[in-house]
Structures are given as structure tokens and as C-alpha cells.
Design a protein around this motif. Structure first.
Motif, PDB file in Angstrom:
ATOM      1  N   ASP A  20      -3.703  12.169 102.144  1.00 11.02           N
ATOM      2  CA  ASP A  20      -2.614  12.336 101.207  1.00 11.02           C
ATOM      3  C   ASP A  20      -2.255  13.806 101.759  1.00 11.02           C
ATOM      4  OD1 ASP A  20      -0.612  12.503  99.227  1.00 11.02           O
ATOM      5  OD2 ASP A  20      -1.398  12.743  97.431  1.00 11.02           O
ATOM      6  N   GLU A  39       3.299   6.440 100.117  1.00 18.84           N
ATOM      7  CA  GLU A  39       3.158   7.007  99.203  1.00 18.84           C
ATOM      8  C   GLU A  39       2.768   6.016  97.570  1.00 18.84           C
ATOM      9  OE1 GLU A  39       3.925  11.433  97.843  1.00 18.84           O
ATOM     10  OE2 GLU A  39       3.019  11.810 100.621  1.00 18.84           O
ATOM     11  N   ASP A  96       6.605  10.131  91.444  1.00 21.28           N
ATOM     12  CA  ASP A  96       5.767  11.372  92.012  1.00 21.28           C
ATOM     13  C   ASP A  96       6.882  12.393  91.732  1.00 21.28           C
ATOM     14  OD1 ASP A  96       4.361  12.289  93.054  1.00 21.28           O
ATOM     15  OD2 ASP A  96       3.328  11.373  94.834  1.00 21.28           O
TER      16      ASP A  96
HETATM   17 MG   LIG Z   1       2.387  14.099  96.924  1.00 22.87          MG
END
Ligand SMILES: [Mg+2]
Ligand SMILES: Nc1ncnc2c1ncn2[C@@H]1O[C@H](COP(=O)(O)OP(=O)(O)OP(=O)(O)O)[C@@H](O)[C@H]1O
Length: 342
Positions: free
Chosen positions: A4, A130, A152
């Protein structure tokens, strides 16, 4: 392995081992060169400490900005170092790597991530968005034919997605998240006190005193003030002033409003069936930005939907990628679509 690659922090997981690395996305180099200091050890937490405190011979670089690569070579250096560290250098095998990318990025921006991972030594690179990873990481049933909403709020971007049947139905993104909150705090102090504070200080003020609503502000422990040190722009010398939690909340109001506005707009774009699901199931928040006091409550009040904050919200995406790696057969279609995308 999975990575990530975040604006603020990079996290790495390895199949069968879970999350193995979590470091700030920061690199320190010899000024004007691509030469990483301390043989690579000046990447991550060590480099973040240096931000704003370096002699003239050193540059501290945050190679990602607003969720995308701003400095390609430094991103490559960072990935190379992290990949090697995870593989303990000795057993250098060229791994297959999944890299998470936000939904709002362009094809060119995706390509840059792909190339950086490849140049850093990946045998094969897959880009997985994501929100899907976050959904898995939060333990949500993203496979169902019902709406799952993920918000997010990271360092560089706020990404909102509504998933159904393990795919993104609607998504939206703005380049306003934790970094923009830090900027808002610095600007406020600059405007009102003529004091320049460093990025790490602004972040610390946000974390210690920040809130999204008066009610959340009232819950801040201690007297709700902090002494802020920085450079006086008029006198040119170091100076300290006292900032209150109310001031920090005021400073944060604009980025917070932009985030809640985007949530509203996304809900407005959602079709009736999915809206019905959301009314029941609500949304899940992740990313470090949701740790701002009272933000979850504010979003709940403004939307009327149930709001849940994922456990350890900064690790949600990488944990999801770890789940993904452990069940690759089940998620083959996601990997294939990741390949078609490029
Ligand atoms: Mg992030
Ligand atoms: N307690 C806290 N209160 C408020 N903000 C916080 C807190 N802890 C961390 N943050 C913020 O969370 C942000 C980092 O979150 P995260 O690690 O999820 O971002 P990222 O994944 O690197 O970024 P992006 O996904 O946007 O590329 C930083 O801006 C940090 O200041």
C-alpha cells in the motif's frame, strides 16, 4: 507481496506472513542527487524525523503527493529498499507484487506506479484499487450483490467507493485528507500569529488538539491548549504561542467540510437500490484521517447513515491485500482485471 504505497505511509504485506513493514513514505538524499543517505537506512521513519531539520547538504523528499507519484526516482528507491528489506537482502528473489492504487488516478499515474514497482525489482506487478482492498481489510462482504460503502481518508486523498459484487460501482476522490488538514493548521497559525511552523509540528498539533466538532473538542484531555514553536515571520526569530483546541477546530473546518461534501455528492449519485442497502448497512471509514476526533460522528449526523470506523484504520488497505494474497484463487478475476487495465 502487497504494497500500500500511501502518500503518508507505505505498508507491505507478504503472503502467509501478514503485514511486515509500515513506514512513512519519506526519503532522505544527498542534496541535488538521487543518492539515498546512510545506504538506504534514511528511508521511512528516520527520514521523516529529518523533515525540516536538515543541513543544506540533505534533501528530505516525500515522493508521493496527493496519492500519486510526484518523484519517480525516489519512489523507485523507496520501493527497492522496502522490497529488499522484506526479503532480508540475502534471498533476493524477484517477487510478484500487488500495489494498491486509489480509484481517482489517471492511466498515466497508474503506469508510473507500475513502472516504479517493476524497476524496483518486481517480476510481475498487479495494480489493485484501494477500495476493494479496504473492503476486504475491514472484513466487509464485498462479494454480495449489495452496496458496501468505504470512505478512506488518508494523507493525500479521500477516496469514496460503493462496491457491489466485489467491484466498484461508484467512486469519487478529492485531494483533501490528512496533509490538507496539516496545511490548514499551518496556514491558520501563519495568518493569525505570523508564525511559520514545520510540517511535522502542524501534524502534531492536529493529532493532539484537532477535532471535527465542538462536542468532540470538549472531549480533548488536559486544558486543550498547546504551545506552538516556530519562526516569527516579522521578527525572523523563534517564537512560541499558545493555540487552543477551538482554534485548531476552526482551522480544520474547511478540509473537513470538503470531505463531508464529497460524501454527500457520492450518496446523491447512488442509485435507489444501493441507497436502500446503505441505509441499512451504512459506511465504513478507514485511513489515518478518520482518527480526527469526532469526524465519524459528524459524518453520521450529516448523512443519517450508520458509520463504523475500521479497526486500526491506517492498516485497513494493506490488511485487505494480505487477505487477497492468501486467497489468490478466489480473487483471480480481480487480478485478471488488474492486468487488463494496463
Ligand atoms: Mg492510503
Ligand atoms: N490521531 C490522528 N488524528 C488525526 N489524523 C491522524 C491521526 N493519526 C494519523 N493521522 C493522519 O493520517 C494520515 C495518514 O493516513 P494514512 O496512513 O491512511 O495515509 P496514506 O495511506 O499514506 O495516504 P493516501 O492513502 O492518501 O495516499 C496523516 O495525515 C496523519 O497525520
Amino acid at each position: 507481496m502487497g504494497i500500500d504505497l500511501g502518500t503518508a505511509n507505505t505498508r507491505v504485506c507478504v503472503r502467509g506472513q501478514g503485514v511486515v513493514l509500515d513506514e512513512p513514505t519519506v526519503v532522505a538524499v544527498k542534496k541535488g542527487t538521487d543518492e539515498v543517505l546512510l545506504g538506504g537506512a534514511a528511508i521511512g521513519a528516520t527520514a521523516k524525523e529529518m523533515l525540516g531539520r536538515t543541513p543544506l547538504s540533505i534533501d528530505v523528499i516525500r515522493p508521493l503527493k496527493d496519492g500519486v507519484i510526484a518523484d519517480f526516482d525516489m519512489t523507485e528507491a523507496l520501493l527497492t529498499y522496502f522490497i529488499r528489506r522484506v526479503h532480508h537482502r540475502r534471498h533476493w528473489i524477484s517477487p510478484r507484487i500487488i500495489v494498491n492504487v486509489p480509484t481517482g488516478v489517471t492511466a498515466v499515474e497508474k503506469r508510473a506506479v507500475f513502472n516504479a514497482a517493476e524497476r524496483a525489482g518486481a517480476r510481475k506487478v498487479y495494480l489493485v484499487d484501494e477500495p476493494r482492498a479496504a473492503g476486504l481489510g475491514a472484513g466487509l462482504p464485498i462479494h454480495e450483490a449489495r452496496a458496501t460503502m468505504i470512505v478512506d481518508i488518508g494523507g493525500g486523498t479521500t477516496d469514496i467507493a460503493i462496491l457491489s459484487l466485489a467491484d466498484v460501482v461508484i467512486s469519487s476522490s478529492i485531494r483533501v485528507a490528512g496533509d490538507a488538514m496539516d496545511d490548514a493548521v499551518s496556514q491558520y497559525i501563519r495568518r493569525n500569529y505570523n508564525i511559520l511552523v514545520g510540517v511535522n509540528s502542524a501534524e502534531e498539533i492536529k493529532i493532539r488538539l484537532g477535532s471535527a466538532s465542538p462536542r468532540a473538542e470538549a472531549e480533548i484531555p488536559s486544558e486543550g491548549v498547546i504551545e506552538v514553536k516556530g519562526r516569527d515571520l516579522l521578527a525572523g526569530v523563534p517564537r512560541a504561542v499558545t493555540i487552543t483546541a477551538a482554534e485548531v477546530r476552526e482551522a480544520l473546518a474547511e478540509p473537513v467540510r470538503k470531505i463531508t461534501d464529497l460524501i454527500h455528492e457520492t450518496l446523491e449519485k447512488t442509485g435507489p437500490e444501493l441507497s436502500g442497502d446503505l441505509l441499512e448497512r451504512g459506511m465504513t471509514l478507514c485511513g489515518g484521517g478518520v482518527l480526527l476526533r469526532g469526524l465519524d460522528q459528524l459524518i453520521h449526523e450529516q448523512t443519517g447513515l450508520p458509520v463504523r470506523v475500521a479497526d486500526d484504520p491506517m492498516g485497513t488497505v494493506v490488511r485487505g491485500t494480505a487477505v487477497f494474497l492468501d486467497h489468490l484463487d478466489e480473487f483471480k478475476s480481480i487480478l485478471e482485471s488488474a492486468e487488463d487495465d494496463l
